[in-house]
Write an enzyme that holds these catalytic residues in place. Structure first.
Site, PDB file in Angstrom:
ATOM      1  N   PRO A  86       0.751  -1.132   0.029  1.00  0.00           N
ATOM      2  CG  PRO A  86       0.196  -1.007   2.300  1.00  0.00           C
ATOM      3  CD  PRO A  86       0.733  -1.891   1.262  1.00  0.00           C
ATOM      4  CB  THR A 165      -0.437   0.903   8.101  1.00  0.00           C
ATOM      5  OG1 THR A 165      -0.518   0.082   7.134  1.00  0.00           O
ATOM      6  CG2 THR A 165       1.164   1.425   8.455  1.00  0.00           C
ATOM      7  CE  LYS A 235       3.182  -1.760   4.587  1.00  0.00           C
ATOM      8  NZ  LYS A 235       3.376  -0.383   4.882  1.00  0.00           N
ATOM      9  CG  HIS A 259       6.096   3.147   6.306  1.00  0.00           C
ATOM     10  ND1 HIS A 259       4.819   2.885   6.952  1.00  0.00           N
ATOM     11  CD2 HIS A 259       5.718   4.099   5.489  1.00  0.00           C
ATOM     12  CE1 HIS A 259       3.748   3.617   6.694  1.00  0.00           C
ATOM     13  NE2 HIS A 259       4.196   4.448   5.630  1.00  0.00           N
ATOM     14  CG  ASP A 290       6.852  -3.672   2.988  1.00  0.00           C
ATOM     15  OD1 ASP A 290       7.845  -2.828   3.433  1.00  0.00           O
ATOM     16  OD2 ASP A 290       5.587  -3.511   3.384  1.00  0.00           O
ATOM     17  NE  ARG A 314      10.966   5.276  -1.314  1.00  0.00           N
ATOM     18  CZ  ARG A 314      11.000   4.568  -0.189  1.00  0.00           C
ATOM     19  NH1 ARG A 314      11.255   3.189  -0.093  1.00  0.00           N
ATOM     20  NH2 ARG A 314      10.937   5.407   1.081  1.00  0.00           N
TER      21      ARG A 314
HETATM   22  C1  FMN Z   1       5.129   6.901  -1.688  1.00  0.00           C
HETATM   23  C2  FMN Z   1       4.799   6.011  -0.690  1.00  0.00           C
HETATM   24  C3  FMN Z   1       3.847   6.159   0.079  1.00  0.00           C
HETATM   25  C4  FMN Z   1       3.394   5.307   1.075  1.00  0.00           C
HETATM   26  N1  FMN Z   1       2.218   5.113   1.913  1.00  0.00           N
HETATM   27  C5  FMN Z   1       1.849   4.228   2.586  1.00  0.00           C
HETATM   28  C6  FMN Z   1       0.490   4.272   3.106  1.00  0.00           C
HETATM   29  O1  FMN Z   1      -0.343   5.049   3.042  1.00  0.00           O
HETATM   30  N2  FMN Z   1       0.415   3.126   3.899  1.00  0.00           N
HETATM   31  C7  FMN Z   1       1.244   2.188   4.327  1.00  0.00           C
HETATM   32  O2  FMN Z   1       0.911   1.010   5.220  1.00  0.00           O
HETATM   33  N3  FMN Z   1       2.566   2.020   3.735  1.00  0.00           N
HETATM   34  C8  FMN Z   1       2.790   3.249   2.865  1.00  0.00           C
HETATM   35  N4  FMN Z   1       4.197   3.177   2.225  1.00  0.00           N
HETATM   36  C9  FMN Z   1       4.901   2.229   2.702  1.00  0.00           C
HETATM   37  C10 FMN Z   1       4.815   0.841   1.778  1.00  0.00           C
HETATM   38  O3  FMN Z   1       3.726   0.291   2.079  1.00  0.00           O
HETATM   39  C11 FMN Z   1       6.153  -0.219   1.960  1.00  0.00           C
HETATM   40  O4  FMN Z   1       6.073  -0.128   3.194  1.00  0.00           O
HETATM   41  C12 FMN Z   1       7.335   0.688   1.493  1.00  0.00           C
HETATM   42  O5  FMN Z   1       7.277   1.584   0.281  1.00  0.00           O
HETATM   43  C13 FMN Z   1       8.401  -0.563   1.068  1.00  0.00           C
HETATM   44  O6  FMN Z   1       9.651  -0.201   0.702  1.00  0.00           O
HETATM   45  P1  FMN Z   1      10.065  -0.070  -1.109  1.00  0.00           P
HETATM   46  O7  FMN Z   1       9.446   1.176  -1.210  1.00  0.00           O
HETATM   47  O8  FMN Z   1      11.614   0.209  -0.699  1.00  0.00           O
HETATM   48  O9  FMN Z   1       9.556  -1.179  -1.576  1.00  0.00           O
HETATM   49  C14 FMN Z   1       4.239   3.930   1.483  1.00  0.00           C
HETATM   50  C15 FMN Z   1       5.437   4.203   0.713  1.00  0.00           C
HETATM   51  C16 FMN Z   1       5.826   5.022  -0.273  1.00  0.00           C
HETATM   52  C17 FMN Z   1       6.934   4.789  -1.095  1.00  0.00           C
END
Ligand code: FMN
Length: 362
Positions: A86, A165, A235, A259, A290, A314
């Site tokens: 997400p 989360t 999460k 995160h 993740d 990302r």
């Molecule tokens: C732009 C962005 C917005 C995110 N928003 C949320 C969110 O609304 N809820 C959530 O649980 N995690 C959020 N995350 C965290 C992602 O779910 C995840 O944990 C993380 O992106 C994983 O790392 P990676 O980008 O290196 O794959 C966000 C990550 C990014 C990059």
């Protein structure tokens, strides 16, 4: 914000290069919102560095003709053990937003996790992901009515699990967003918000938090569970003790994650938390992962350390930036192709074959 794709076909060498291409297409604030992490971004970097400390030990003469990456994730068949984690506000990089990303995940035969903080509504995303697996991520609001309504809408729209989360009781300090005076598109209208009481993003995103419950506790988990018939996953767990508590409470699955380095800085690479947690819960709760997945080798390592599947963040948004839904599908297919290659070279045919025997910590 970027509106439309220009390149006809997604053309991916690797996901780091894809990021550089997306960077060229986005304005600084949008790029930084996606790419950035908290504080000095030490956790963000540690997420990648930690993978480099794990080596793969291949076996030869494995007699492999075909590699099978199909996965079963909480009863759902996926083409790969890789799903879209997400992420808030996909609309910041492409006008199709979460609808484009959900279509991309569907095209690649895998799961899309829709965020609470979204450019498109729960229902719009559900239509895009029709007949395809989808979960809904909940940010717990201090108004119990808001949570109840979101849970009800998700259930009605055919989402099959809730991802609560828990690593965002307050927002991490993200220097890049402060520097850029980031304002999210569409504000103050967040479509999943039942009213303006809820999320209104501003300058440094602090007011994103205005509706959220900052004193989140296990009681809130239990309350969430009471308010939906769907399984409720957690999460954002990194400690063995929290994982133990989750197992004790029969949480169906937890996601080991920091995160993507966007919350607490000066942490460790999230992958380092995986093995201790898997050893602790001993199968009582399923474990997903993740944070920092960029290569098929990373997927392989996470599976070898005991993850059932991994979330990608990302890179999905870089694919969406450049090619819309097709770009999201291409990113997922690219990771799958790399995973198939690694599995073949390491000597594993099925996901179940991938175990700690195939890795070494240096
Ligand atoms: C732009 C962005 C917005 C995110 N928003 C949320 C969110 O609304 N809820 C959530 O649980 N995690 C959020 N995350 C965290 C992602 O779910 C995840 O944990 C993380 O992106 C994983 O790392 P990676 O980008 O290196 O794959 C966000 C990550 C990014 C990059």
């Amino acid at each position: 914000m970027i509106q439309a794709r220009t390149a006809p076909e997604p053309d991916i060498v690797n996901l780091d290069e894809l990021e550089q291409q997306a960077k060229q297409r986005l304005d600084q604030a949008s790029y930084d919102f996606v790419a950035g992490g908290a504080g000095s971004e030490l956790t963000l970097r540690a997420n990648r560095e930690a993978f480099q400390k794990i080596a793969i030990m291949p076996r030869v003469f494995a007699g492999i003709e075909q590699v099978d990456t199909s996965a079963n994730l909480l009863g759902q068949r996926l083409s790969m053990p890789i799903y879209v984690t997400p992420m808030a506000n996909h609309g910041i990089v492409h006008s199709s937003a979460e609808v484009g990303s959900a279509l991309g995940a569907k095209k690649a035969g895998t799961l899309f996790v829709a965020p609470t903080s979204s450019t498109k509504t729960i229902e719009e995303v559900a239509i895009a992901a029709k007949d395809s697996p989808r979960w809904f991520q909940l940010y717990f609001n201090k108004d119990p009515d808001v949570n109840r309504r979101l849970l009800h809408r998700a259930e009605k729209a055919g989402y099959s699990a809730i991802v609560l989360t828990v690593d965002l009781p307050v927002l991490g300090i993200r220097d890049r967003n402060v520097r850029n005076s980031l304002r999210l598109p569409g504000e103050p209208n967040q479509p999943n918000a039942p009213s303006e009481r809820y999320i209104v993003a501003t300058r440094n995103l602090q007011s994103l938090m205005s509706g959220m419950k900052t004193d989140l506790s296990w009681d809130d988990y239990e309350l969430t569970r009471k308010n939906t018939s769907l399984p409720v996953l957690i999460k954002g767990i990194l400690s063995r003790d929290d994982a133990e508590e989750a197992a004790r409470r029969k949480v169906p699955a937890i996601i080991v994650s920091n995160h993507g380095g966007r919350q607490l800085d000066t942490g460790f690479g999230a992958i380092e938390a995986l093995r201790p947690i898997v050893d602790q819960v001993k199968g009582r709760t399923k474990v997903l992962f993740d944070s920092g997945i960029r290569r098929g080798t990373d997927v392989f390592k996470a599976l070898a350390l005991g993850a059932l599947a991994v979330g990608v963040g990302r890179p999905v948004l870089w694919g969406l930036t450049l090619y819309g839904a097709d770009g999201v599908a291409a990113v997922l297919e690219h990771l799958k192709t790399e995973l198939v290659n690694v599995m073949h070279l390491a000597g594993t045919t099925r996901l179940n074959d991938i175990s700690s025997e195939y890795i070494r910590n240096s």
